[in-house]
Design a protein around this motif. Structure first.
Motif, PDB file in Angstrom:
ATOM      1  N   LEU A   1       0.977  -1.397  -0.050  1.00  0.00           N
ATOM      2  CA  LEU A   1      -0.192   0.487   0.488  1.00  0.00           C
ATOM      3  C   LEU A   1       0.602   1.439  -0.122  1.00  0.00           C
ATOM      4  O   LEU A   1       0.431   2.495  -0.889  1.00  0.00           O
ATOM      5  N   PRO A   2       1.893   1.409   0.703  1.00  0.00           N
ATOM      6  CA  PRO A   2       2.599   2.825   0.893  1.00  0.00           C
ATOM      7  C   PRO A   2       3.218   2.868  -0.544  1.00  0.00           C
ATOM      8  O   PRO A   2       3.451   4.390  -1.155  1.00  0.00           O
ATOM      9  N   SER A   3       3.831   2.174  -1.779  1.00  0.00           N
ATOM     10  CA  SER A   3       4.032   2.199  -2.865  1.00  0.00           C
ATOM     11  C   SER A   3       2.857   2.360  -3.646  1.00  0.00           C
ATOM     12  O   SER A   3       2.844   3.190  -4.649  1.00  0.00           O
ATOM     13  N   LEU A   4       2.001   1.793  -3.350  1.00  0.00           N
ATOM     14  CA  LEU A   4       0.421   1.948  -4.291  1.00  0.00           C
ATOM     15  C   LEU A   4       0.382   3.701  -4.171  1.00  0.00           C
ATOM     16  O   LEU A   4      -0.314   4.794  -5.345  1.00  0.00           O
TER      17      LEU A   4
ATOM     18  N   GLY B   1      -5.123  17.430  -5.996  1.00  0.00           N
ATOM     19  CA  GLY B   1      -5.363  16.747  -6.714  1.00  0.00           C
ATOM     20  C   GLY B   1      -6.053  15.915  -5.412  1.00  0.00           C
ATOM     21  O   GLY B   1      -5.804  15.652  -4.284  1.00  0.00           O
ATOM     22  N   LEU B   2      -7.707  15.160  -5.801  1.00  0.00           N
ATOM     23  CA  LEU B   2      -7.571  14.577  -5.104  1.00  0.00           C
ATOM     24  C   LEU B   2      -7.573  12.687  -5.388  1.00  0.00           C
ATOM     25  O   LEU B   2      -8.332  12.353  -6.282  1.00  0.00           O
ATOM     26  N   LEU B   3      -8.152  12.181  -4.677  1.00  0.00           N
ATOM     27  CA  LEU B   3      -8.015  10.687  -4.233  1.00  0.00           C
ATOM     28  C   LEU B   3      -9.060  10.719  -3.411  1.00  0.00           C
ATOM     29  O   LEU B   3      -9.713  10.383  -2.595  1.00  0.00           O
ATOM     30  N   PHE B   4      -9.870   9.042  -4.327  1.00  0.00           N
ATOM     31  CA  PHE B   4     -11.258   8.356  -3.725  1.00  0.00           C
ATOM     32  C   PHE B   4     -10.856   7.022  -3.387  1.00  0.00           C
ATOM     33  O   PHE B   4     -10.463   6.556  -4.553  1.00  0.00           O
TER      34      PHE B   4
ATOM     35  N   LEU C   1      -2.579   7.490   3.741  1.00  0.00           N
ATOM     36  CA  LEU C   1      -2.276   8.932   3.494  1.00  0.00           C
ATOM     37  C   LEU C   1      -1.689   9.632   3.472  1.00  0.00           C
ATOM     38  O   LEU C   1      -1.097  10.683   2.933  1.00  0.00           O
ATOM     39  N   THR C   2      -1.473   9.588   4.764  1.00  0.00           N
ATOM     40  CA  THR C   2      -0.899  10.976   5.434  1.00  0.00           C
ATOM     41  C   THR C   2       0.567  11.274   5.483  1.00  0.00           C
ATOM     42  O   THR C   2       1.117  11.392   4.852  1.00  0.00           O
ATOM     43  N   ALA C   3       1.304   9.903   5.262  1.00  0.00           N
ATOM     44  CA  ALA C   3       2.584   9.655   5.099  1.00  0.00           C
ATOM     45  C   ALA C   3       2.637   9.599   3.559  1.00  0.00           C
ATOM     46  O   ALA C   3       4.523   9.775   3.193  1.00  0.00           O
ATOM     47  N   ALA C   4       2.169   8.998   3.111  1.00  0.00           N
ATOM     48  CA  ALA C   4       2.414   9.520   1.581  1.00  0.00           C
ATOM     49  C   ALA C   4       2.570  10.673   1.042  1.00  0.00           C
ATOM     50  O   ALA C   4       2.193  11.375  -0.315  1.00  0.00           O
ATOM     51  N   GLY C   5       2.373  11.612   1.769  1.00  0.00           N
ATOM     52  CA  GLY C   5       1.198  13.227   1.204  1.00  0.00           C
ATOM     53  C   GLY C   5       0.333  13.211   0.770  1.00  0.00           C
ATOM     54  O   GLY C   5       0.489  14.418   0.482  1.00  0.00           O
TER      55      GLY C   5
ATOM     56  N   MET D   1     -11.873  10.407   1.147  1.00  0.00           N
ATOM     57  CA  MET D   1     -11.287  11.083   0.554  1.00  0.00           C
ATOM     58  C   MET D   1     -10.385  11.439   0.848  1.00  0.00           C
ATOM     59  O   MET D   1      -9.943  12.309   2.368  1.00  0.00           O
ATOM     60  N   ALA D   2      -8.983  12.084   0.074  1.00  0.00           N
ATOM     61  CA  ALA D   2      -7.924  12.578   0.387  1.00  0.00           C
ATOM     62  C   ALA D   2      -7.273  13.915  -0.620  1.00  0.00           C
ATOM     63  O   ALA D   2      -7.362  13.477  -1.811  1.00  0.00           O
TER      64      ALA D   2
END
Length: 221
Positions: A133-136, A148-151, A187-191, A216-217
């Motif tokens: 998941l971190p790589s994803l 930009g927005l992730l769902f 997600l927070t760790a990924a920015g 959403m992030a």
């Protein structure tokens, strides 16, 4: 002599592609109503589309038969779809002739850095092992423009559910369940900055056995 320099496809990607290639037509028929029977999901996706903004370029990753892709396109987003399964893509292209669909892995996207206003993973990250998941999320972060927005849609829980021989096909696959707080932390760790997380109870009439999460992030910067 074996050529160890060649890239091999991870086993979980092969298993996912094989599973959905086998069940695609049965899956599409069983869940033919798609989003029509999911009012909460439609509402959250509609809010997502409004936040992205009309004309925003969005990729639906792990798009399956393209129901979410088509729905978001109807809301004014510039959509494309990507999936591992050519059988699923055949259905998506058949049902959404005006949208571009391509085969590929969301772990290695062909988009340039910062090319997209949004990315959607509607119950597709559930086949990615937790250690991947971190790589994803790093890859999703890469292709998103600043802001930009992730769902993400996923099933809530701690243990996977294994589907074995669905509709009589000789295939099996694990569907991973996640805790929203764990996903938010990754997600927070990924920015990313988390914006919202909606969790609803399972609908037993649809065969659900666990709560469902819609998250959403926003990409920082």
């Amino acid at each position: 002599m074996t050529d160890t320099s060649a890239t091999t496809t991870p086993e979980f990607l092969t298993a996912t592609r094989t599973f959905y290639d086998a069940v695609a037509e049965d899956y599409a028929e069983r869940f033919r109503d798609g989003l029509a029977a999911m009012p909460l999901e439609r509402a959250v996706l509609t809010a997502y589309a409004e936040l992205v903004g009309a004309g925003g370029r969005v990729a639906d990753l792990g798009c399956g038969p393209g129901w979410v892709t088509g729905f978001l396109a109807s809301l004014g987003l510039e959509m494309s779809g990507l999936d591992l399964s050519e059988s699923m893509l055949a259905i998506a292209r058949r049902e959404n002739p005006g949208i571009r669909f391509e085969q590929g892995s969301m772990l290695e996207l062909g988009f340039p850095d910062g090319a997209l206003a949004g990315v959607v993973s509607f119950y597709s990250s559930i086949h990615t092992p937790v250690d991947e998941l971190p790589s994803l999320f790093s890859e999703l972060h890469r292709v998103l423009a600043p802001g930009g927005l992730l769902f993400l849609g996923f099933q809530v829980g701690d243990e996977p559910r294994r589907y074995d021989r669905p509709w009589g096909h000789d295939v099996a696959l694990d569907f991973e369940r996640r805790r929203p707080e764990r996903m938010t932390g990754l997600l927070t760790a990924a920015g990313f900055t988390p914006l919202s997380c909606t969790v609803r109870e399972p609908e037993t009439g649809r065969g659900e056995t666990t709560p469902q999460a819609l998250l959403m992030a926003r990409k920082d910067g």
